[in-house]
Design a protein around this motif. Structure first.
Motif, short mmCIF file in Angstrom:
data_model
loop_
_atom_site.label_atom_id
_atom_site.label_comp_id
_atom_site.label_asym_id
_atom_site.label_seq_id
_atom_site.Cartn_x
_atom_site.Cartn_y
_atom_site.Cartn_z
N LYS A 121 1.86 -14.42 -10.38
CA LYS A 121 1.40 -13.04 -10.51
C LYS A 121 1.00 -12.51 -9.14
N VAL A 122 1.36 -11.25 -8.88
CA VAL A 122 0.92 -10.56 -7.68
C VAL A 122 0.18 -9.30 -8.16
N SER A 123 -0.99 -9.08 -7.61
CA SER A 123 -1.80 -7.93 -8.02
C SER A 123 -2.15 -7.09 -6.80
N LEU A 124 -2.63 -5.89 -7.07
CA LEU A 124 -3.11 -5.00 -6.02
C LEU A 124 -3.99 -3.93 -6.62
N GLY A 125 -4.76 -3.31 -5.78
CA GLY A 125 -5.53 -2.14 -6.16
C GLY A 125 -5.11 -0.99 -5.27
N VAL A 126 -4.99 0.19 -5.87
CA VAL A 126 -4.59 1.38 -5.12
C VAL A 126 -5.48 2.53 -5.57
N PHE A 127 -5.88 3.36 -4.62
CA PHE A 127 -6.72 4.50 -4.98
C PHE A 127 -5.92 5.51 -5.79
N ASP A 128 -6.58 6.09 -6.80
CA ASP A 128 -5.90 7.07 -7.64
C ASP A 128 -5.58 8.36 -6.89
N ASN A 129 -6.13 8.53 -5.69
CA ASN A 129 -5.82 9.71 -4.88
C ASN A 129 -4.65 9.47 -3.92
N ASN A 130 -3.87 8.43 -4.19
CA ASN A 130 -2.73 8.08 -3.34
C ASN A 130 -1.45 7.97 -4.20
N PRO A 131 -0.99 9.11 -4.74
CA PRO A 131 0.15 9.07 -5.66
C PRO A 131 1.44 8.53 -5.04
N SER A 132 1.65 8.74 -3.75
CA SER A 132 2.88 8.22 -3.15
C SER A 132 2.86 6.69 -3.11
N ALA A 133 1.70 6.09 -2.87
CA ALA A 133 1.58 4.63 -2.90
C ALA A 133 1.79 4.12 -4.33
N ILE A 134 1.21 4.80 -5.31
CA ILE A 134 1.38 4.39 -6.71
C ILE A 134 2.87 4.38 -7.07
N ARG A 135 3.59 5.45 -6.71
CA ARG A 135 5.03 5.51 -7.00
C ARG A 135 5.78 4.39 -6.29
N CYS A 136 5.39 4.10 -5.05
CA CYS A 136 6.02 3.02 -4.30
C CYS A 136 5.84 1.69 -5.02
N TYR A 137 4.63 1.40 -5.46
CA TYR A 137 4.36 0.12 -6.14
C TYR A 137 5.10 0.05 -7.47
N GLU A 138 5.17 1.16 -8.19
CA GLU A 138 5.92 1.17 -9.46
C GLU A 138 7.40 0.92 -9.19
N ALA A 139 7.93 1.53 -8.14
CA ALA A 139 9.34 1.33 -7.79
C ALA A 139 9.62 -0.11 -7.38
N ALA A 140 8.58 -0.81 -6.89
CA ALA A 140 8.72 -2.21 -6.47
C ALA A 140 8.49 -3.17 -7.63
N GLY A 141 8.23 -2.64 -8.84
CA GLY A 141 8.11 -3.49 -10.02
C GLY A 141 6.70 -3.70 -10.54
N PHE A 142 5.71 -3.01 -9.99
CA PHE A 142 4.34 -3.15 -10.46
C PHE A 142 4.08 -2.23 -11.64
#
Length: 171
Positions: A121-142
Motif C-alpha cells: 500500500k502507498v498512501s498520501l495526504g493532500v490538502f483539499d485546497n489543491n485540486p490539481s494535485a488531487i487530480r494528479c494523484y487520482e490519475a496516478a491510481g490513488f
C-alpha cells in the motif's frame, strides 16, 4: 521524454527550492515542515540530514534523459510496518507543469515502492485546497479514503484540511 528516479543529492536542493515561488505553494508542498519561507538549499539539506535516513525514509529526484532535474518526492514508512509507504513532498519543475510530469513522478514512486521496496500500500495526504494535485494523484491510481479523524494544519492563518488517499498493489 525519458524520465527516471535517482536518489536525492544535496546539489539538487538549489533547483528544487527555486520552484517554490510563494509561501502559499510552499505550504501546500510541505505544510509546517519548514519554519520559514523562502526555503534555502541549506534548509532543505538540513531537513534531509535530520529526517531522511535512506531506510525508513527516502528522497528521490526525477531527472530527464539529460539528467536535468524535473521532480522530487519522498517515501517513508508511516509506522513500524514496511508493508506501507507514504508519499510526501511531491513537486515538479513549475515551468513544466501541465505536461504529465507529476503523474509520471507519482507513478514511478509507486512502482518503486511496490517493486523495489515490496510494499502493498502507498498512501498520501493532500490538502483539499489543491485540486490539481488531487487530480494528479487520482490519475496516478490513488483513491480517496475516509479516516475517522481528518488531519488539519494551520497554514497562513487558515485551517487546511487533508484528504487521505491510497493506492494498493494488486499484482
Amino acid at each position: 521524454m525519458k524520465l527516471s528516479l535517482r536518489p536525492y543529492r544535496p546539489s539538487d536542493a538549489a533547483v528544487i527550492t527555486s520552484w517554490l515561488k510563494n509561501e502559499y505553494l510552499m505550504r501546500q508542498w510541505c505544510a509546517d515542515r519548514y519554519e520559514r519561507y523562502p526555503i534555502t538549499p541549506d534548509d532543505m539539506n538540513s531537513y534531509h540530514e535530520q529526517y531522511i535516513d535512506g531506510l525508513h525514509s527516502r528522497a528521490l529526484t526525477m531527472v530527464d534523459g539529460n539528467d536535468k532535474i524535473t521532480g522530487y518526492i519522498t517515501l517513508r514508512i508511516p509506522a513500524d510496518d514496511s508493508s506501507e509507504q507514504r508519499i510526501g513532498f511531491v513537486i515538479v519543475d513549475d515551468s513544466k507543469r501541465g505536461r504529465g510530469l507529476g503523474k509520471a513522478l507519482v507513478r514511478m514512486a509507486v512502482g518503486y515502492a511496490f517493486d523495489t521496496l515490496g510494499t502493498t500500500k502507498v498512501s498520501l495526504g493532500v490538502f483539499d485546497n489543491n485540486p490539481s494535485a488531487i487530480r494528479c494523484y487520482e490519475a496516478a491510481g490513488f483513491e480517496q479514503v475516509d479516516k475517522p479523524e481528518k488531519e488539519c494544519y494551520q497554514c497562513l492563518g487558515e485551517t487546511w484540511k487533508c484528504i487521505e488517499m491510497e493506492c494498493h498493489n494488486i499484482s
